[in-house]
Design a protein around this motif. Structure first.
Motif, PDB file in Angstrom:
ATOM      1  N   ASP A  61      44.230 -24.924  28.198  1.00  0.00           N
ATOM      2  CA  ASP A  61      43.709 -26.288  27.998  1.00  0.00           C
ATOM      3  C   ASP A  61      43.894 -26.727  26.551  1.00  0.00           C
ATOM      4  N   GLU A  89      37.738 -20.307  31.139  1.00  0.00           N
ATOM      5  CA  GLU A  89      36.431 -20.913  30.956  1.00  0.00           C
ATOM      6  C   GLU A  89      36.073 -21.873  32.090  1.00  0.00           C
ATOM      7  N   LYS A 131      38.875 -12.460  27.171  1.00  0.00           N
ATOM      8  CA  LYS A 131      38.814 -11.368  28.146  1.00  0.00           C
ATOM      9  C   LYS A 131      37.475 -11.328  28.877  1.00  0.00           C
ATOM     10  N   THR A 133      35.279 -13.712  29.091  1.00  0.00           N
ATOM     11  CA  THR A 133      35.124 -14.958  29.860  1.00  0.00           C
ATOM     12  C   THR A 133      35.826 -14.798  31.208  1.00  0.00           C
ATOM     13  N   ALA A 151      35.774 -10.002  17.999  1.00  0.00           N
ATOM     14  CA  ALA A 151      34.986  -8.759  17.984  1.00  0.00           C
ATOM     15  C   ALA A 151      33.577  -8.945  18.538  1.00  0.00           C
ATOM     16  N   VAL A 152      33.458  -9.684  19.638  1.00  0.00           N
ATOM     17  CA  VAL A 152      32.164  -9.831  20.299  1.00  0.00           C
ATOM     18  C   VAL A 152      31.903  -8.611  21.178  1.00  0.00           C
ATOM     19  N   THR A 153      32.894  -8.236  21.981  1.00  0.00           N
ATOM     20  CA  THR A 153      32.741  -7.046  22.830  1.00  0.00           C
ATOM     21  C   THR A 153      33.024  -5.813  21.976  1.00  0.00           C
TER      22      THR A 153
END
Ligand SMILES: Nc1nc2c(ncn2[C@@H]2O[C@H](COP(=O)(O)OP(=O)(O)OP(=O)(O)O)[C@@H](O)[C@H]2O)c(=O)[nH]1
Ligand SMILES: [Mg+2]
Length: 293
Positions: A61, A89, A131, A133, A151-153
């Protein structure tokens, strides 16, 4: 800009992926549709070996649709790979993928009874590409934490889908040193690199240059310009002036203007922009191989 951002958890993640790999049947590689080439991680290719792989161009998008079509053709023609453009998303988009994944799993795993021994599929990709999401979208509920920064996960997590599929979400990994200058800048602009590991003004100048050359119309419209600034710094100054980012003595706050430009690109506010095309990448590769010879 050579990037060296490889925090400890990424190294651990790479080891963990390597450890789990013998049990994995298939890989979903999530690429960023705005930078399909630069978001392809050589480490991932290495780790997955010859396991079948589904290639997704996510955040489509935000990407220029004409360029995304060119990339899909490139993958099909040059690699014999079917790359699927998605918006993880968006509700329903990931779900629609399940059928494709199930179909591929059945074809690949033949006689195996997937109810008793599900197809094990690992979602891999660079940081912040979507990933988790995608994992949530495939599941239809929020299991993995997502966030608008890299670097959230931090640890690998698996969950079972109803259709005989066991999904593994993994932490995003980069490679220890991104040597290619252009790719380094594009990764930084796209949001794959932690803000603290990059020089915002340097990155914004690169972005400004590129936007002026390839998307002048979008820049003129977004910043209500009557005339295109003559260069990258001119654009940042103009943005700063228009948004009142002034410092003492009337100096323009270039850092503020830089953050603004990058953030507006990332959120899609400027418009749908791709940062690389198959032609640009081919020219870049030719230059690099020329440098080496
Ligand atoms: N515009 C747009 N944003 C997306 C899309 N998919 C994910 N995002 C956003 O991208 C950001 C990162 O998403 P995550 O799912 O946390 O990414 P990740 O790959 O798991 O990131 P790490 O765990 O840090 O490696 C979030 O702000 C998401 O909302 C998409 O298709 N389009
Ligand atoms: Mg994640």
């Amino acid at each position: 800009m050579a990037i060296q951002w490889y925090p400890g958890h990424m190294n651990k993640a790479r080891k963990k992926i390597k450890e789990s790999m013998p049990l994995i049947d298939m890989v979903i590689e999530v690429l960023d549709a705005r930078i399909p080439y630069s978001s392809e991680n050589p480490l991932i290719d290495d780790l997955r070996g010859d396991r079948p792989c589904i290639t997704l161009l996510n955040k489509s998008d935000l990407a220029d649709p004409i360029v995304t079509t060119a990339w899909k053709q490139y993958y099909e023609r040059e690699r014999g790979v079917k790359a699927i453009a998605i918006v993880a998303e968006k509700k329903g988009e990931a779900k629609a993928l399940i059928q494709k994944i199930s179909h591929l799993a059945k074809t690949m795993l033949g006689e195996r009874n997937l109810e008793s021994k599900p197809a094990r599929i690992m979602i891999m990709g660079i940081p912040n590409v979507g990933k988790s999401t995608l994992m949530n979208g495939l599941l239809g509920r929020v299991l993995a934490k997502v966030g608008n920064e890299p670097a959230v996960t931090k640890i690998q997590q698996s969950t079972r889908l109803a259709n005989g599929i066991l999904l593994f979400d993994t932490p995003g990994i980069l490679w220890p040193k991104v040597e290619d200058e252009d790719s380094g800048y594009r990764l930084a602009i796209s949001g794959a690199i932690k803000s603290t590991a990059m020089e915002f003004e340097d990155v914004a100048l690169y972005a400004a240059n590129y936007f002026l050359e390839y998307y002048p119309g979008l820049i003129m419209a977004r910043y209500k310009l009557k005339q295109l600034p003559k260069d990258d710094i001119g654009l940042l100054e103009e943005i700063g002036r228009r948004r009142g980012a002034l410092r003492a003595g009337g100096r323009i706050d270039l850092h503020y203007a830089s953050e603004l430009l990058i953030n507006e690109f990332r959120s899609g506010t400027i418009g749908r922009i791709s940062l690389e095309t198959p032609e640009l990448v081919a020219a870049q590769k030719a230059m690099l191989s020329g440098d080496e010879s």
